[in-house]
Scaffold this motif. Structure first.
Motif, PDB file in Angstrom:
ATOM      1  N   SER A   1      37.957  40.331  35.161  1.00  0.00           N
ATOM      2  CA  SER A   1      37.162  39.356  35.939  1.00  0.00           C
ATOM      3  C   SER A   1      35.522  39.053  35.702  1.00  0.00           C
ATOM      4  O   SER A   1      35.220  40.182  36.075  1.00  0.00           O
ATOM      5  N   GLY A   2      34.881  38.041  36.456  1.00  0.00           N
ATOM      6  CA  GLY A   2      33.165  38.101  36.554  1.00  0.00           C
ATOM      7  C   GLY A   2      32.932  37.006  36.357  1.00  0.00           C
ATOM      8  O   GLY A   2      33.720  35.592  35.776  1.00  0.00           O
ATOM      9  N   LEU A   3      31.738  36.577  36.112  1.00  0.00           N
ATOM     10  CA  LEU A   3      30.588  35.549  36.134  1.00  0.00           C
ATOM     11  C   LEU A   3      30.524  36.027  34.860  1.00  0.00           C
ATOM     12  O   LEU A   3      30.157  36.735  34.250  1.00  0.00           O
ATOM     13  N   ILE A   4      30.728  33.957  33.910  1.00  0.00           N
ATOM     14  CA  ILE A   4      30.462  33.740  32.882  1.00  0.00           C
ATOM     15  C   ILE A   4      29.274  33.459  32.935  1.00  0.00           C
ATOM     16  O   ILE A   4      29.303  32.258  33.138  1.00  0.00           O
ATOM     17  N   ILE A   5      28.568  34.120  31.812  1.00  0.00           N
ATOM     18  CA  ILE A   5      27.483  33.081  30.829  1.00  0.00           C
ATOM     19  C   ILE A   5      27.155  33.574  29.896  1.00  0.00           C
ATOM     20  O   ILE A   5      26.736  34.969  29.689  1.00  0.00           O
ATOM     21  N   GLY A   6      27.442  32.241  29.242  1.00  0.00           N
ATOM     22  CA  GLY A   6      26.717  32.535  27.664  1.00  0.00           C
ATOM     23  C   GLY A   6      28.467  32.897  26.621  1.00  0.00           C
ATOM     24  O   GLY A   6      29.661  32.977  27.735  1.00  0.00           O
ATOM     25  N   ASP A   7      28.038  34.307  26.585  1.00  0.00           N
ATOM     26  CA  ASP A   7      29.147  35.499  25.795  1.00  0.00           C
ATOM     27  C   ASP A   7      29.193  35.768  26.595  1.00  0.00           C
ATOM     28  O   ASP A   7      30.572  36.951  25.843  1.00  0.00           O
ATOM     29  N   HIS A   8      28.958  36.689  27.531  1.00  0.00           N
ATOM     30  CA  HIS A   8      29.168  37.525  28.433  1.00  0.00           C
ATOM     31  C   HIS A   8      29.592  37.625  29.959  1.00  0.00           C
ATOM     32  O   HIS A   8      29.448  36.292  30.129  1.00  0.00           O
ATOM     33  N   ILE A   9      30.927  38.954  30.271  1.00  0.00           N
ATOM     34  CA  ILE A   9      31.196  38.100  31.820  1.00  0.00           C
ATOM     35  C   ILE A   9      30.270  39.591  32.404  1.00  0.00           C
ATOM     36  O   ILE A   9      30.363  40.740  31.836  1.00  0.00           O
ATOM     37  N   PHE A  10      30.111  38.962  33.936  1.00  0.00           N
ATOM     38  CA  PHE A  10      29.001  39.758  34.451  1.00  0.00           C
ATOM     39  C   PHE A  10      30.034  40.768  35.511  1.00  0.00           C
ATOM     40  O   PHE A  10      30.604  39.548  36.168  1.00  0.00           O
ATOM     41  N   SER A  11      29.776  41.317  36.066  1.00  0.00           N
ATOM     42  CA  SER A  11      30.761  41.954  37.262  1.00  0.00           C
ATOM     43  C   SER A  11      29.606  42.957  38.653  1.00  0.00           C
ATOM     44  O   SER A  11      29.083  43.850  37.729  1.00  0.00           O
ATOM     45  N   TYR A  12      30.577  42.648  39.582  1.00  0.00           N
ATOM     46  CA  TYR A  12      29.439  44.558  40.351  1.00  0.00           C
ATOM     47  C   TYR A  12      30.425  45.439  40.571  1.00  0.00           C
ATOM     48  O   TYR A  12      29.602  46.145  40.574  1.00  0.00           O
ATOM     49  N   THR A  13      31.294  45.828  39.419  1.00  0.00           N
ATOM     50  CA  THR A  13      32.460  46.633  39.986  1.00  0.00           C
ATOM     51  C   THR A  13      32.527  47.099  38.414  1.00  0.00           C
ATOM     52  O   THR A  13      32.642  46.689  37.108  1.00  0.00           O
ATOM     53  N   TRP A  14      32.491  48.663  37.904  1.00  0.00           N
ATOM     54  CA  TRP A  14      32.300  48.982  36.302  1.00  0.00           C
ATOM     55  C   TRP A  14      33.940  48.481  35.965  1.00  0.00           C
ATOM     56  O   TRP A  14      34.242  48.216  34.866  1.00  0.00           O
ATOM     57  N   ASN A  15      34.690  48.053  36.905  1.00  0.00           N
ATOM     58  CA  ASN A  15      36.485  47.905  35.985  1.00  0.00           C
ATOM     59  C   ASN A  15      36.504  46.439  35.846  1.00  0.00           C
ATOM     60  O   ASN A  15      37.774  46.217  36.085  1.00  0.00           O
ATOM     61  N   PHE A  16      36.065  45.633  36.411  1.00  0.00           N
ATOM     62  CA  PHE A  16      35.750  44.479  36.960  1.00  0.00           C
ATOM     63  C   PHE A  16      36.427  43.575  37.149  1.00  0.00           C
ATOM     64  O   PHE A  16      37.808  43.012  37.310  1.00  0.00           O
ATOM     65  N   ALA A  17      36.415  44.366  38.724  1.00  0.00           N
ATOM     66  CA  ALA A  17      37.600  44.157  39.517  1.00  0.00           C
ATOM     67  C   ALA A  17      37.464  42.935  39.828  1.00  0.00           C
ATOM     68  O   ALA A  17      36.259  42.374  40.065  1.00  0.00           O
ATOM     69  N   PRO A  18      38.322  41.677  40.699  1.00  0.00           N
ATOM     70  CA  PRO A  18      39.075  40.854  40.707  1.00  0.00           C
ATOM     71  C   PRO A  18      37.259  40.326  42.596  1.00  0.00           C
ATOM     72  O   PRO A  18      37.555  41.735  43.106  1.00  0.00           O
ATOM     73  N   GLU A  19      36.048  40.043  42.046  1.00  0.00           N
ATOM     74  CA  GLU A  19      35.501  39.609  43.668  1.00  0.00           C
ATOM     75  C   GLU A  19      35.603  39.238  44.696  1.00  0.00           C
ATOM     76  O   GLU A  19      36.587  38.557  44.703  1.00  0.00           O
ATOM     77  N   SER A  20      35.380  39.855  45.711  1.00  0.00           N
ATOM     78  CA  SER A  20      35.620  39.615  46.901  1.00  0.00           C
ATOM     79  C   SER A  20      35.705  38.110  47.041  1.00  0.00           C
ATOM     80  O   SER A  20      34.457  37.520  46.806  1.00  0.00           O
ATOM     81  N   GLY A  21      36.281  37.098  48.097  1.00  0.00           N
ATOM     82  CA  GLY A  21      35.841  36.262  48.453  1.00  0.00           C
ATOM     83  C   GLY A  21      36.291  35.150  47.219  1.00  0.00           C
ATOM     84  O   GLY A  21      36.253  33.693  47.139  1.00  0.00           O
ATOM     85  N   VAL A  22      36.556  35.546  46.608  1.00  0.00           N
ATOM     86  CA  VAL A  22      37.205  34.730  44.808  1.00  0.00           C
ATOM     87  C   VAL A  22      39.141  34.813  44.665  1.00  0.00           C
ATOM     88  O   VAL A  22      39.340  35.729  45.177  1.00  0.00           O
ATOM     89  N   PRO A  23      39.819  33.631  45.476  1.00  0.00           N
ATOM     90  CA  PRO A  23      41.206  33.977  44.643  1.00  0.00           C
ATOM     91  C   PRO A  23      41.797  34.569  43.875  1.00  0.00           C
ATOM     92  O   PRO A  23      41.142  34.206  42.688  1.00  0.00           O
ATOM     93  N   ASP A  24      42.583  35.383  43.795  1.00  0.00           N
ATOM     94  CA  ASP A  24      43.455  35.987  42.459  1.00  0.00           C
ATOM     95  C   ASP A  24      44.435  35.093  41.880  1.00  0.00           C
ATOM     96  O   ASP A  24      44.908  34.075  42.934  1.00  0.00           O
ATOM     97  N   LYS A  25      43.931  34.899  41.215  1.00  0.00           N
ATOM     98  CA  LYS A  25      45.057  34.276  40.059  1.00  0.00           C
ATOM     99  C   LYS A  25      46.513  35.214  39.591  1.00  0.00           C
ATOM    100  O   LYS A  25      46.455  36.159  39.486  1.00  0.00           O
ATOM    101  N   LYS A  26      47.014  34.426  40.137  1.00  0.00           N
ATOM    102  CA  LYS A  26      48.671  34.766  40.635  1.00  0.00           C
ATOM    103  C   LYS A  26      49.089  34.917  39.106  1.00  0.00           C
ATOM    104  O   LYS A  26      49.659  33.231  38.764  1.00  0.00           O
ATOM    105  N   PRO A  27      49.555  35.872  38.502  1.00  0.00           N
ATOM    106  CA  PRO A  27      50.647  35.821  37.049  1.00  0.00           C
ATOM    107  C   PRO A  27      52.124  34.922  37.539  1.00  0.00           C
ATOM    108  O   PRO A  27      52.467  35.210  38.788  1.00  0.00           O
ATOM    109  N   GLU A  28      52.561  34.336  36.877  1.00  0.00           N
ATOM    110  CA  GLU A  28      54.717  33.769  36.914  1.00  0.00           C
ATOM    111  C   GLU A  28      55.353  34.708  37.544  1.00  0.00           C
ATOM    112  O   GLU A  28      55.156  35.621  36.995  1.00  0.00           O
ATOM    113  N   GLU A  29      55.343  34.254  38.002  1.00  0.00           N
ATOM    114  CA  GLU A  29      56.405  35.720  38.882  1.00  0.00           C
ATOM    115  C   GLU A  29      58.053  35.545  38.471  1.00  0.00           C
ATOM    116  O   GLU A  29      58.638  34.912  38.054  1.00  0.00           O
TER     117      GLU A  29
END
Length: 499
Positions: free
Chosen positions: A410-438
Motif C-alpha cells: 500500500s502507498g503513494l505511487i510515483i513513477g516506478d516507486h511506491i511511498f509509505s509512512y510506515t515500514w511495512n507499507f500498511a494501508p494509510e489511514s483515511g484510505v479504505p481497504d480493498k477487501k478481497p473476495e470473500e
C-alpha cells in the motif's frame, strides 16, 4: 435446525483458531528464517572482512617483497658497475705492470752495459797505470842526462831540445791519460749508481703496482661473490613473490565466492522480508494511490557537499523517474531528518545509515560521487535543491520501494516507486481497504435462512488489527540505539532494490 447449525459454528470457530494458529506459526517460522538468514549474512560478512584483511596483508607482503627485490636488483646493478670498474682498473694496472717490466728489463740492460763499461775503464786504467809505473821506474833506474849533457851528446841544440820536449810530452801525456781515465771511471761509477737508484725505484713501483693489482683482484673476487649472492636473493624473492601472488589469486577467488554468497543471502533476506511484509498485510491486495501529496516544510541549511550527495543519491535511485520521481526520493531523505523516529539529523547521516539505500550498500553511490560525478544530470541537482528547500510531493512519507517488485504493498505511487509512512507499507489511514473476495461459506446459502444467522456465524474480517502478529512493531517503537532496525527485523530506512 438450530441444533444442526451449532456443530458447524463450533467447527468454524475451531477452524478459525487453527487458521490463526497456523498463520502465527507460519509468521514465526518466517521470522526465524529471516533471523537465520541475517545471522548467515552477518557471518558471511565477517568472513568477507577477514578474507579482505588476508588479501590486504598478502598484498602488503607482495609490495614489501617487490621493494626488497627492487633494492636487491639495484644493489646487484651497482655491484656489477663496480665490478666493471674494478676490471677496468685491473686491466689498466696490468698494462702498467707490463710497462714497468719493460722499463726494468731495459734498465737492467743499461746497468749491465754500464757495469761492462766500468770494468773496461778499470782495465784501461790499470793498464795505463802499469805502463806509467814501468816508465817511471825506468826513468828512476836510468837517470836522464841533463840538458847540457844531451846538448853535448847530440852536438846540436835543436836535437837536444827536441829530445827534451819529447821526454816532457811523454810525461804530460801519461798524466793526461791518467786523469782522463780517472774521470771516465768516476763518470761510469756515477752512472752506475744512478742506474741502480732508478732500478730500485722501478722495483718499488713494480711492487706497489703488483700489490694494487692484488687488492683490485681481491675486491673483484669479493664483488663477484656479492653479485652471486644478490642473484640468489633476487631469485628467492621472485619465488616468494610468485608464491604470494598465487596465494593472493586464491584469496581473491575465495573473496569472490564469499561476495557471491553474500549477494545470494541478501537476495534471500530481501525476499524473506518482503514475504514477512506481505504476511503482515494479510490478504490485503494493497491500497494504492497515485498523484502527489504536496507540502512545504521549510528550508534546511545544506552545504554544497550535501547538495551534491543528495543529487547523487537521486541519480542512483530515480534518474529516469521524471521530475516528480526525483523530487519524491529527495523528499524522503529530508523527511527522515524531520521525523523523530530517525536518529539521523543530517543529509549524509541519513544517506549513510546502515542498510537503508541499496546504491550506498552496493557501493554505486560512492563510485558515482568519487569518479563519475559528471554523469549526474542538472535535473537531479534541481530535485535535490527543491527537497532541501522544504518542498515535498510525498507528504511526510519516509519509505519507498520499487513498485513493480512489490505490487501488493500500500502507498503513494510515483513513477516506478511506491511511498509509505510506515515500514511495512500498511494501508494509510483515511484510505479504505480493498477487501478481497470473500470465500463462499461452507453451506449453500439456501440451507441457512437469513433470519437464523447469528452474528457469530459471519465470516471474520480478514487481517483484523488484533490478529497482527505481536512481533511486528512499527518503527516508532524502535529506539535509536537499536541501529535503525525494528524488532521485527525490518530496516527503518527505505526498503529499496538496486536500480
Amino acid at each position: 435446525m438450530k441444533n444442526r447449525k451449532l456443530p458447524k459454528i463450533i467447527y468454524g470457530i475451531i477452524g478459525l483458531a487453527l487458521l490463526c494458529s497456523f498463520s502465527f506459526i507460519s509468521y514465526a517460522t518466517k521470522t526465524n528464517d529471516i533471523d537465520q538468514t541475517q545471522d548467515e549474512l552477518d557471518k558471511t560478512q565477517d568472513e568477507i572482512d577477514e578474507q579482505q584483511d588476508k588479501i590486504d596483508k598478502t598484498q602488503q607482503e607482495i609490495n614489501d617483497t617487490k621493494n626488497k627485490q627492487k633494492k636487491l636488483e639495484d644493489a646487484k646493478a651497482n655491484m656489477e658497475a663496480y665490478l666493471k670498474d674494478l676490471n677496468n682498473q685491473y686491466a689498466s694496472i696490468s698494462e702498467q705492470i707490463e710497462d714497468l717490466n719493460r722499463q726494468i728489463a731495459d734498465k737492467e740492460k743499461e746497468i749491465e752495459q754500464t757495469q761492462a763499461d766500468l770494468e773496461e775503464a778499470k782495465r784501461v786504467e790499470e793498464k795505463q797505470y802499469e805502463d806509467m809505473k814501468i816508465r817511471i821506474q825506468y826513468m828512476y833506474e836510468n837517470s836522464q842526462p841533463s840538458f847540457f849533457e844531451v846538448l853535448l851528446e847530440e852536438g846540436s841544440f835543436a836535437n837536444a831540445l827536441n829530445k827534451a820536449n819529447y821526454a816532457a810530452s811523454i810525461t804530460a801525456y801519461d798524466r793526461q791519460m791518467m786523469e782522463s781515465y780517472m774521470a771516465q771511471k768516476k763518470a761510469i761509477a756515477d752512472k752506475e749508481a744512478e742506474l741502480q737508484g732508478e732500478m730500485e725505484a722501478l722495483d718499488e713501483l713494480h711492487a706497489s703496482v703488483v700489490e694494487k693489482q692484488d687488492e683490485v683482484s681481491a675486491l673483484a673476487k669479493r664483488t663477484s661473490g656479492k653479485i652471486g649472492q644478490h642473484i640468489s636473493d633476487i631469485a628467492a624473492a621472485q619465488a616468494d613473490l610468485n608464491g604470494k601472488n598465487d596465494a593472493l589469486t586464491v584469496q581473491k577467488e575465495v573473496l569472490a565466492e564469499l561476495i557471491a554468497e553474500k549477494k545470494r543471502l541478501e537476495a534471500s533476506l530481501e525476499a524473506a522480508k518482503l514475504a514477512e511484509i506481505n504476511a503482515s498485510l494479510g490478504n490485503v491486495s494493497g491500497v494504492q494511490t497515485t498523484g502527489t501529496d504536496h507540502a512545504n516544510y521549510g528550508a534546511y541549511g545544506a552545504s554544497e557537499e550535501e547538495v551534491t550527495a543528495l543529487a547523487v543519491l537521486i541519480h542512483c535511485e530515480a534518474a529516469n523517474q521524471g521530475d516528480a520521481g526525483r523530487l519524491a526520493v529527495g523528499a524522503v531523505v529530508m523527511n527522515r531528518i524531520r521525523d523523530p523516529r530517525f536518529p539521523q539529523n543530517t543529509i549524509m547521516s541519513v544517506i549513510r545509515a546502515p542498510g537503508q539505500f541499496s546504491p550506498v550498500t552496493s557501493g554505486r553511490f560512492d563510485l558515482v560521487l568519487q569518479q563519475d560525478l559528471g554523469s549526474v544530470s542538472q535535473a537531479c541537482f534541481t530535485a535535490a535543491r527543491r527537497a532541501i528547500a522544504g518542498e515535498s510531493n510525498v507528504g511526510n512519507r519516509v519509505f519507498f520501494r520499487t513498485h513493480r517488485n512489490n505490487p501488493a504493498l500500500s502507498g503513494l505511487i510515483i513513477g516506478d516507486h511506491i511511498f509509505s509512512y510506515t515500514w511495512n507499507f500498511a494501508p494509510e489511514s483515511g484510505v479504505p481497504d480493498k477487501k478481497p473476495e470473500e470465500t463462499p461459506p461452507e453451506n449453500p446459502p439456501e440451507e441457512t435462512p437469513p433470519e437464523e444467522n447469528p452474528p457469530e456465524e459471519n465470516p471474520p474480517e480478514e487481517n483484523p488489527p488484533e490478529e497482527t502478529p505481536p512481533t511486528e512493531n512499527p518503527p516508532e517503537e524502535t529506539s535509536p540505539e537499536e541501529g535503525g532496525t525494528s524488532e521485527g527485523g525490518q530496516p527503518e530506512g527505505s526498503i529499496t532494490t538496486p536500480q
